[in-house]
Write a protein that holds these residues in place. Structure first.
Motif, PDB file in Angstrom:
ATOM      1  N   ALA A  13       0.829  -1.196   0.000  1.00  0.00           N
ATOM      2  CA  ALA A  13       0.000   0.000   0.000  1.00  0.00           C
ATOM      3  C   ALA A  13       0.866   1.248   0.000  1.00  0.00           C
ATOM      4  CB  ALA A  13      -0.929  -0.005   1.223  1.00  0.00           C
ATOM      5  N   MET A  14       1.947   1.216   0.793  1.00  0.00           N
ATOM      6  CA  MET A  14       2.863   2.340   0.846  1.00  0.00           C
ATOM      7  C   MET A  14       3.546   2.543  -0.499  1.00  0.00           C
ATOM      8  SD  MET A  14       6.057   2.996   3.458  1.00  0.00           S
ATOM      9  CE  MET A  14       4.925   2.962   4.840  1.00  0.00           C
ATOM     10  N   ALA A  15       3.958   1.419  -1.114  1.00  0.00           N
ATOM     11  CA  ALA A  15       4.606   1.516  -2.425  1.00  0.00           C
ATOM     12  C   ALA A  15       3.654   2.105  -3.450  1.00  0.00           C
ATOM     13  CB  ALA A  15       5.077   0.136  -2.882  1.00  0.00           C
ATOM     14  N   GLY A  16       2.379   1.685  -3.385  1.00  0.00           N
ATOM     15  CA  GLY A  16       1.409   2.233  -4.318  1.00  0.00           C
ATOM     16  C   GLY A  16       1.213   3.717  -4.110  1.00  0.00           C
ATOM     17  N   ALA A  17       1.205   4.140  -2.845  1.00  0.00           N
ATOM     18  CA  ALA A  17       1.038   5.557  -2.558  1.00  0.00           C
ATOM     19  C   ALA A  17       2.192   6.373  -3.098  1.00  0.00           C
ATOM     20  CB  ALA A  17       0.898   5.765  -1.041  1.00  0.00           C
ATOM     21  N   MET A  18       3.398   5.797  -3.087  1.00  0.00           N
ATOM     22  CA  MET A  18       4.585   6.507  -3.548  1.00  0.00           C
ATOM     23  C   MET A  18       4.507   6.826  -5.026  1.00  0.00           C
ATOM     24  SD  MET A  18       7.533   4.430  -1.476  1.00  0.00           S
ATOM     25  CE  MET A  18       8.868   5.278  -2.324  1.00  0.00           C
ATOM     26  N   VAL A  19       3.823   5.961  -5.795  1.00  0.00           N
ATOM     27  CA  VAL A  19       3.744   6.202  -7.234  1.00  0.00           C
ATOM     28  C   VAL A  19       2.382   6.741  -7.658  1.00  0.00           C
ATOM     29  CG1 VAL A  19       5.448   4.444  -7.751  1.00  0.00           C
ATOM     30  CG2 VAL A  19       3.034   3.825  -7.756  1.00  0.00           C
ATOM     31  N   ALA A  20       1.521   7.005  -6.674  1.00  0.00           N
ATOM     32  CA  ALA A  20       0.164   7.381  -7.004  1.00  0.00           C
ATOM     33  C   ALA A  20       0.101   8.618  -7.881  1.00  0.00           C
ATOM     34  CB  ALA A  20      -0.654   7.601  -5.724  1.00  0.00           C
ATOM     35  N   ALA A  21       0.876   9.634  -7.548  1.00  0.00           N
ATOM     36  CA  ALA A  21       0.794  10.881  -8.298  1.00  0.00           C
ATOM     37  C   ALA A  21       1.126  10.703  -9.778  1.00  0.00           C
ATOM     38  CB  ALA A  21       1.691  11.925  -7.649  1.00  0.00           C
ATOM     39  N   PRO A  22       2.296  10.109 -10.131  1.00  0.00           N
ATOM     40  CA  PRO A  22       2.575   9.963 -11.557  1.00  0.00           C
ATOM     41  C   PRO A  22       1.670   8.965 -12.254  1.00  0.00           C
ATOM     42  CG  PRO A  22       4.277   8.880 -10.247  1.00  0.00           C
ATOM     43  CD  PRO A  22       3.429   9.669  -9.308  1.00  0.00           C
ATOM     44  N   ALA A  23       1.319   7.857 -11.567  1.00  0.00           N
ATOM     45  CA  ALA A  23       0.535   6.819 -12.216  1.00  0.00           C
ATOM     46  C   ALA A  23      -0.880   7.290 -12.514  1.00  0.00           C
ATOM     47  CB  ALA A  23       0.512   5.561 -11.354  1.00  0.00           C
ATOM     48  N   GLN A  24      -1.427   8.178 -11.679  1.00  0.00           N
ATOM     49  CA  GLN A  24      -2.796   8.625 -11.886  1.00  0.00           C
ATOM     50  C   GLN A  24      -2.960   9.467 -13.140  1.00  0.00           C
ATOM     51  OE1 GLN A  24      -3.794  10.427  -8.136  1.00  0.00           O
ATOM     52  NE2 GLN A  24      -4.719   8.560  -7.344  1.00  0.00           N
ATOM     53  N   GLU A 283       2.952  -2.396  -7.533  1.00  0.00           N
ATOM     54  CA  GLU A 283       2.906  -0.979  -7.168  1.00  0.00           C
ATOM     55  C   GLU A 283       1.809  -0.214  -7.898  1.00  0.00           C
ATOM     56  OE1 GLU A 283       6.671  -2.553  -5.817  1.00  0.00           O
ATOM     57  OE2 GLU A 283       5.653  -2.675  -7.754  1.00  0.00           O
ATOM     58  N   HIS A 284       1.340  -0.735  -9.031  1.00  0.00           N
ATOM     59  CA  HIS A 284       0.305  -0.038  -9.791  1.00  0.00           C
ATOM     60  C   HIS A 284      -1.113  -0.452  -9.403  1.00  0.00           C
ATOM     61  CE1 HIS A 284       2.898   1.399 -13.458  1.00  0.00           C
ATOM     62  NE2 HIS A 284       3.426   1.725 -12.298  1.00  0.00           N
ATOM     63  N   VAL A 285      -1.231  -1.573  -8.679  1.00  0.00           N
ATOM     64  CA  VAL A 285      -2.564  -2.040  -8.275  1.00  0.00           C
ATOM     65  C   VAL A 285      -3.144  -1.066  -7.251  1.00  0.00           C
ATOM     66  CG1 VAL A 285      -3.873  -3.893  -7.196  1.00  0.00           C
ATOM     67  CG2 VAL A 285      -1.968  -4.442  -8.733  1.00  0.00           C
ATOM     68  N   GLY A 286      -4.364  -0.622  -7.489  1.00  0.00           N
ATOM     69  CA  GLY A 286      -4.972   0.379  -6.621  1.00  0.00           C
ATOM     70  C   GLY A 286      -4.637   1.794  -7.031  1.00  0.00           C
ATOM     71  N   MET A 291      -7.143  -2.418 -12.480  1.00  0.00           N
ATOM     72  CA  MET A 291      -6.215  -3.545 -12.485  1.00  0.00           C
ATOM     73  C   MET A 291      -6.765  -4.745 -11.719  1.00  0.00           C
ATOM     74  SD  MET A 291      -2.361  -1.920 -12.322  1.00  0.00           S
ATOM     75  CE  MET A 291      -1.616  -3.561 -12.287  1.00  0.00           C
ATOM     76  N   GLU A 292      -7.363  -4.495 -10.543  1.00  0.00           N
ATOM     77  CA  GLU A 292      -7.931  -5.617  -9.789  1.00  0.00           C
ATOM     78  C   GLU A 292      -9.030  -6.305 -10.581  1.00  0.00           C
ATOM     79  OE1 GLU A 292      -7.343  -2.353  -6.512  1.00  0.00           O
ATOM     80  OE2 GLU A 292      -7.763  -2.425  -8.666  1.00  0.00           O
ATOM     81  N   GLU A 293      -9.848  -5.509 -11.239  1.00  0.00           N
ATOM     82  CA  GLU A 293     -10.961  -6.053 -12.005  1.00  0.00           C
ATOM     83  C   GLU A 293     -10.468  -6.819 -13.237  1.00  0.00           C
ATOM     84  OE1 GLU A 293     -12.425  -2.581  -9.611  1.00  0.00           O
ATOM     85  OE2 GLU A 293     -10.682  -2.960 -10.876  1.00  0.00           O
ATOM     86  N   PHE A 294      -9.381  -6.338 -13.851  1.00  0.00           N
ATOM     87  CA  PHE A 294      -8.808  -7.033 -15.001  1.00  0.00           C
ATOM     88  C   PHE A 294      -8.248  -8.387 -14.577  1.00  0.00           C
ATOM     89  CE2 PHE A 294      -5.264  -7.720 -18.086  1.00  0.00           C
ATOM     90  CZ  PHE A 294      -6.031  -7.802 -19.239  1.00  0.00           C
ATOM     91  N   ILE A 295      -7.576  -8.429 -13.418  1.00  0.00           N
ATOM     92  CA  ILE A 295      -7.076  -9.696 -12.885  1.00  0.00           C
ATOM     93  C   ILE A 295      -8.238 -10.651 -12.615  1.00  0.00           C
ATOM     94  CG2 ILE A 295      -5.956 -10.767 -10.882  1.00  0.00           C
ATOM     95  CD1 ILE A 295      -4.215  -8.189 -10.701  1.00  0.00           C
ATOM     96  N   ALA A 296      -9.318 -10.118 -12.043  1.00  0.00           N
ATOM     97  CA  ALA A 296     -10.486 -10.957 -11.742  1.00  0.00           C
ATOM     98  C   ALA A 296     -11.083 -11.543 -13.019  1.00  0.00           C
ATOM     99  CB  ALA A 296     -11.534 -10.138 -10.984  1.00  0.00           C
ATOM    100  N   GLU A 297     -11.125 -10.757 -14.094  1.00  0.00           N
ATOM    101  CA  GLU A 297     -11.651 -11.261 -15.361  1.00  0.00           C
ATOM    102  C   GLU A 297     -10.739 -12.349 -15.928  1.00  0.00           C
ATOM    103  OE1 GLU A 297     -13.706 -12.086 -18.756  1.00  0.00           O
ATOM    104  OE2 GLU A 297     -14.403 -10.966 -17.009  1.00  0.00           O
TER     105      GLU A 297
END
Length: 339
Positions: A13-24, A283-286, A291-297
């Motif tokens: 979760a922390m790793a995802g937060a670190m990249v949240a700004a550019p990834a969004q 790091e990109h999940v969330g 992404m979660e929904e694509f994995i579920a499919e």
């Protein structure tokens, strides 16, 4: 390959937060990698785009090796979220991912066979891995045991029972996971089956001919199929799904006496079988939407199950218990570690 458990879900979760700004800055999933896995992931992406409110993921065929380089280059909107692979991630690739702050999660999606195929108008081929080695190795041992450039011009030079046509094999480039698997599953055992010493085989099995007998045909397997149609004497190397989709124009050779059929690949009887993978950037999940929904499919029975739409396209499904295990690992974002 083995899987190690995350010490803390909060770390991701922390790793995802670190990249949240550019990834969004990006709201569409991006996938790169294997040309063999490409049609399966594309099918999932199309279904996902049709049945959800998310955009259809962009899927590119870059080859397994090229996909790994792009995937492991870092995190953020300018790097892909998934990479397809027709072999497992190498230890060196995992090291690159780790060095660049990427946590890969492995999703084994099914089985595939590497087929040796030619035009339906060409001869019916029944080959051994030893014969394929003698046809395609850059160097082979001579009668005196010394290495020499491969002298075999025609298939009949290897065995009088084979066609007299010149050897012309269209196959994948060095960046392809199909090539890596072909070297491991055909060329190395083929060298030993031809009667050569293990140490000698270890030194030469990875080097394919560069004199025109082996032709690097790029990452587009459909182009190989088209070239086989145009030249009935040529032979191609590609994944089973392309044979299944083009059975009206190409046919698969027997290898070591076994036909490349769905059932023979699923049972492991066909000797040139392998697993197929998709790797997820944790790091990109969330952060990247969907992404979660694509994995579920992808991991739904409707997609990769025994009667799923991916089986209709030539994917050999994993056994039910293996599918359940693979789905649980990827949905829990269990990090991948090499052996």
């Amino acid at each position: 390959m083995k899987i190690a458990t995350l010490t803390s879900v909060a770390a991701l979760a922390m790793a995802g937060a670190m990249v949240a700004a550019p990834a969004q800055a990006r709201d569409q999933i991006q996938v790169v990698g294997s040309s063999t896995v490409f049609p399966f992931t594309t099918a999932v992406a199309e279904r996902f785009g049709q049945q959800t409110d998310f955009g259809t993921p962009v899927v590119e065929s870059t080859g397994t090796g090229g996909g790994m380089r792009l995937f492991c280059a870092g995190v953020g909107a300018d790097t892909p979220d998934f990479t397809n692979a027709s072999r497992g991630m190498k230890a060196s690739e995992l090291e690159d991912c780790t060095a660049n702050g990427v946590t890969p999660v492995e999703m084994r999606v099914g089985f595939d066979g590497i087929v040796i195929a030619n035009s339906v108008d060409g001869p019916t081929l029944d080959l051994t891995r030893a014969q394929l080695f003698l046809a395609l190795a850059k160097q082979i041992p001579g009668d005196d045991g010394e290495l020499m450039d491969n002298p075999n011009v025609s298939w009949a030079d290897i065995d009088p029972g084979l066609p007299t046509a010149d050897i012309e094999v269209l196959g994948p480039p060095p960046t392809s996971g199909t090539r890596d698997a072909f070297l491991e599953l055909v060329m190395e055992p083929g060298c030993e089956e031809a009667g050569f010493e293990g140490d000698t085989c270890e030194a030469i099995f990875e080097e394919l001919r560069e004199d025109g007998a082996y032709v690097d045909a790029g990452e587009n397997d459909n182009l190989i199929v088209q070239r086989l149609q145009a030249n009935p004497d040529a032979v191609g190397i590609f994944g089973y799904s392309f044979l299944a989709e083009n059975g009206d124009v190409v046919k698969g050779a027997r290898v070591d006496g076994v036909d490349p059929t769905f059932d023979n690949i699923a049972s492991g009887e066909y000797p040139v079988s392998r697993s197929l993978y998709v790797y997820v950037k944790a790091e990109h999940v969330g952060v990247i939407p969907g992404m979660e929904e694509f994995i579920a499919e992808y991991t739904s029975e409707a997609a990769w199950g025994d009667e799923g739409y991916l089986a209709e396209r030539g994917l050999i499904p994993l056994p039910a218990d293996a599918r359940s295990e693979a789905a649980a690992e990827v949905q829990s974002l269990t990090p991948f570690t090499a052996m």
